[in-house]
Design a protein around this motif. Structure first.
Motif, PDB file in Angstrom:
ATOM      1  N   GLU A 137     -12.695 -32.593  20.959  1.00 55.74           N
ATOM      2  CA  GLU A 137     -11.612 -31.724  21.412  1.00 55.74           C
ATOM      3  C   GLU A 137     -11.463 -30.585  20.417  1.00 55.74           C
ATOM      4  O   GLU A 137     -11.347 -30.814  19.204  1.00 55.74           O
ATOM      5  CB  GLU A 137     -10.304 -32.496  21.534  1.00 55.74           C
ATOM      6  N   ASP A 140      -8.243 -25.259  20.617  1.00 53.98           N
ATOM      7  CA  ASP A 140      -7.573 -24.641  21.758  1.00 53.98           C
ATOM      8  C   ASP A 140      -7.376 -25.612  22.922  1.00 53.98           C
ATOM      9  O   ASP A 140      -6.938 -25.214  24.000  1.00 53.98           O
ATOM     10  CB  ASP A 140      -8.346 -23.416  22.243  1.00 53.98           C
ATOM     11  N   GLY A 141      -7.700 -26.901  22.720  1.00 51.60           N
ATOM     12  CA  GLY A 141      -7.477 -27.906  23.737  1.00 51.60           C
ATOM     13  C   GLY A 141      -8.666 -28.182  24.630  1.00 51.60           C
ATOM     14  O   GLY A 141      -8.632 -29.129  25.424  1.00 51.60           O
ATOM     15  N   ARG A 142      -9.728 -27.405  24.542  1.00 48.29           N
ATOM     16  CA  ARG A 142     -10.908 -27.653  25.358  1.00 48.29           C
ATOM     17  C   ARG A 142     -11.614 -28.917  24.887  1.00 48.29           C
ATOM     18  O   ARG A 142     -11.700 -29.179  23.691  1.00 48.29           O
ATOM     19  CB  ARG A 142     -11.863 -26.465  25.317  1.00 48.29           C
ATOM     20  N   ARG A 143     -12.105 -29.692  25.843  1.00 50.67           N
ATOM     21  CA  ARG A 143     -12.758 -30.956  25.533  1.00 50.67           C
ATOM     22  C   ARG A 143     -14.110 -31.014  26.230  1.00 50.67           C
ATOM     23  O   ARG A 143     -14.317 -30.377  27.259  1.00 50.67           O
ATOM     24  CB  ARG A 143     -11.909 -32.147  25.990  1.00 50.67           C
ATOM     25  N   GLY A 144     -15.013 -31.805  25.664  1.00 52.82           N
ATOM     26  CA  GLY A 144     -16.307 -31.962  26.287  1.00 52.82           C
ATOM     27  C   GLY A 144     -17.212 -32.886  25.496  1.00 52.82           C
ATOM     28  O   GLY A 144     -16.873 -33.330  24.390  1.00 52.82           O
ATOM     29  N   ARG A 157     -20.677 -29.981  27.264  1.00 49.54           N
ATOM     30  CA  ARG A 157     -20.369 -30.003  28.697  1.00 49.54           C
ATOM     31  C   ARG A 157     -18.991 -30.620  28.915  1.00 49.54           C
ATOM     32  O   ARG A 157     -18.722 -31.725  28.449  1.00 49.54           O
ATOM     33  CB  ARG A 157     -21.417 -30.815  29.465  1.00 49.54           C
ATOM     34  N   THR A 158     -18.129 -29.893  29.613  1.00 47.65           N
ATOM     35  CA  THR A 158     -16.787 -30.383  29.890  1.00 47.65           C
ATOM     36  C   THR A 158     -16.824 -31.352  31.067  1.00 47.65           C
ATOM     37  O   THR A 158     -17.822 -31.491  31.762  1.00 47.65           O
ATOM     38  CB  THR A 158     -15.828 -29.225  30.205  1.00 47.65           C
ATOM     39  N   ASN A 159     -15.686 -32.017  31.303  1.00 46.57           N
ATOM     40  CA  ASN A 159     -15.596 -32.960  32.412  1.00 46.57           C
ATOM     41  C   ASN A 159     -15.592 -32.255  33.762  1.00 46.57           C
ATOM     42  O   ASN A 159     -15.791 -32.902  34.802  1.00 46.57           O
ATOM     43  CB  ASN A 159     -14.331 -33.812  32.273  1.00 46.57           C
ATOM     44  N   ASP A 160     -15.338 -30.950  33.770  1.00 42.73           N
ATOM     45  CA  ASP A 160     -15.419 -30.167  35.003  1.00 42.73           C
ATOM     46  C   ASP A 160     -16.808 -29.597  35.213  1.00 42.73           C
ATOM     47  O   ASP A 160     -16.998 -28.687  36.025  1.00 42.73           O
ATOM     48  CB  ASP A 160     -14.393 -29.030  34.976  1.00 42.73           C
ATOM     49  N   MET A 164     -20.401 -25.170  27.722  1.00 43.40           N
ATOM     50  CA  MET A 164     -19.978 -24.280  26.644  1.00 43.40           C
ATOM     51  C   MET A 164     -21.061 -24.236  25.571  1.00 43.40           C
ATOM     52  O   MET A 164     -21.624 -25.274  25.199  1.00 43.40           O
ATOM     53  CB  MET A 164     -18.655 -24.756  26.031  1.00 43.40           C
TER      54      MET A 164
END
Length: 356
Positions: A137, A140-144, A157-160, A164
């Motif tokens: 994480e 800025d809160g982005r996770r992957g 790679r994010t969960n969506d 990145m």
């Protein structure tokens, strides 16, 4: 006779001098030999990387070590190929010291960023604080999930399913939360609210049953226990938290995990008849058209309609989409790892006669 003439012509071609560097001369033959050695080293590095990537995708343990070995062998083969290519040309690496100054100027003018990211990538690989497959994480809160640590950027790679590319230095200089660094379990807090006057024991029983109905909740063991905490008093509600230990695969999808528990808690509270708080304002009418209190309400036609609370009904069993998504994802991610490793291998050359 003809073969002898062709051989002599080929020998003359390979011995043809292209240019000289000091006392060393570079011929056509030595140049082709150097190119062959360099291309062979690149192909060997690529093939080795694909094989080790397949090994990494087929095992769930030691992926970080396999990735480290993969990078060491890949970079090592490329470096050895470069050195062997220079030797085939007939150049001594010490003779290239004259270019060191120009290379230093180039790094100082515009390549320092590339060198910085490359060194940062080596630090990430050898430090092993971040490994392939770790769920991180950012500030800025982005996770992957980390999929690759390259020479310039790290592929996350994010969960969506968004990809990145983060500069390697960003992962070293910034604060990063590694959700899957060592221990296989994590504790999370799921906030929820109930109306004042609710039976706390009934709330606890209903929410605990809801927590254990979610398939990725770990059973109680030792100090690892699922609990319900009363954490505060709001303006119109009691503030609770479900403290629960989910599986590691669920932790890799925190948004879906939070949604799954919230959905289950809402179903449990409605089933138990526990009121969900909602903002309310009491309006007192002192005087309307010269009338006061109850007379005023009757004049407005509102008598008996005040303080009407909504009724809670459950007409059917709800479907917890987030919980189903988590279960499906835990299976799909393992399949993706195997699929990526298989796709990296060269084709076998067999064709399917049923297809054109």
């Amino acid at each position: 006779m003809l073969e002898g003439v062709m051989y002599q012509d080929f020998q003359k071609l390979t011995e043809f001098t292209l240019f000289s560097m000091g006392s060393k001369t570079v011929t056509v033959g030595s140049l082709f030999a150097a190119l062959f050695i360099f291309v062979f080293a690149l192909l060997a590095a690529r093939f080795t990387s694909k094989v080790l990537r397949r090994v990494r995708g087929s095992t769930s343990y030691g992926r970080g070590m396999v990735y480290l070995v993969e990078k060491l062998i890949t970079y090592g083969l490329v470096v050895v190929g470069i050195i062997a290519a220079f030797s085939a040309i007939g150049l001594n690496l010490s003779a290239l010291a004259v270019f060191a100054g120009a290379l230093g100027i180039g790094v100082g003018l515009g390549l320092q960023g590339i060198v910085k990211e490359f060194v940062s990538g080596l630090v990430l690989i050898f430090d092993r604080a971040l490994n392939i497959g770790d769920f991180i994480e950012l500030e800025d809160g982005r996770r992957g999930t980390i999929k690759e640590i390259g020479p310039r950027a790290t592929h996350v790679r994010t969960n969506d399913n968004l990809h990145m590319l983060l500069p390697n230095s960003h992962l070293i200089e910034k604060n990063i939360v590694n959700w899957t660094m060592r221990d296989a379990v994590r504790r999370i807090h799921v906030p929820f609210f109930v109306a004042y006057g609710a039976d706390k024991a009934q709330v606890r029983t209903a929410v605990l049953e809801a927590a254990f109905s979610v398939p990725f909740t770990l059973p109680d063991e030792g100090d690892r226990k699922t609990q319900v905490w009363l954490v505060g008093f709001g303006e119109s509600n009691l503030k609770f938290e479900l403290v629960v230990w989910p599986t590691l695969d669920a932790c890799k999808r925190p948004a879906a995990m939070q949604a799954a528990y919230t959905w289950a808690i809402d179903d449990a509270l409605r089933k138990a008849g526990i009121g969900i708080p909602y903002p309310q304002i009491d309006v007192r009418v002192r005087e309307v058209l010269g009338r006061e209190s109850e007379d005023a309400l009757r004049a407005l036609g509102l008598n008996g309609q005040a303080h009407t609370e909504p009724q809670l009904h459950i007409d059917r069993i709800s479907t917890n989409d987030a919980a189903e998504d988590l279960q499906r994802h835990s299976v799909d991610e393992d399949a993706d790892d195997v699929r990526e490793s298989v796709d990296d291998l060269p084709p076998t050359g067999k064709s399917n006669p049923g297809r054109a």
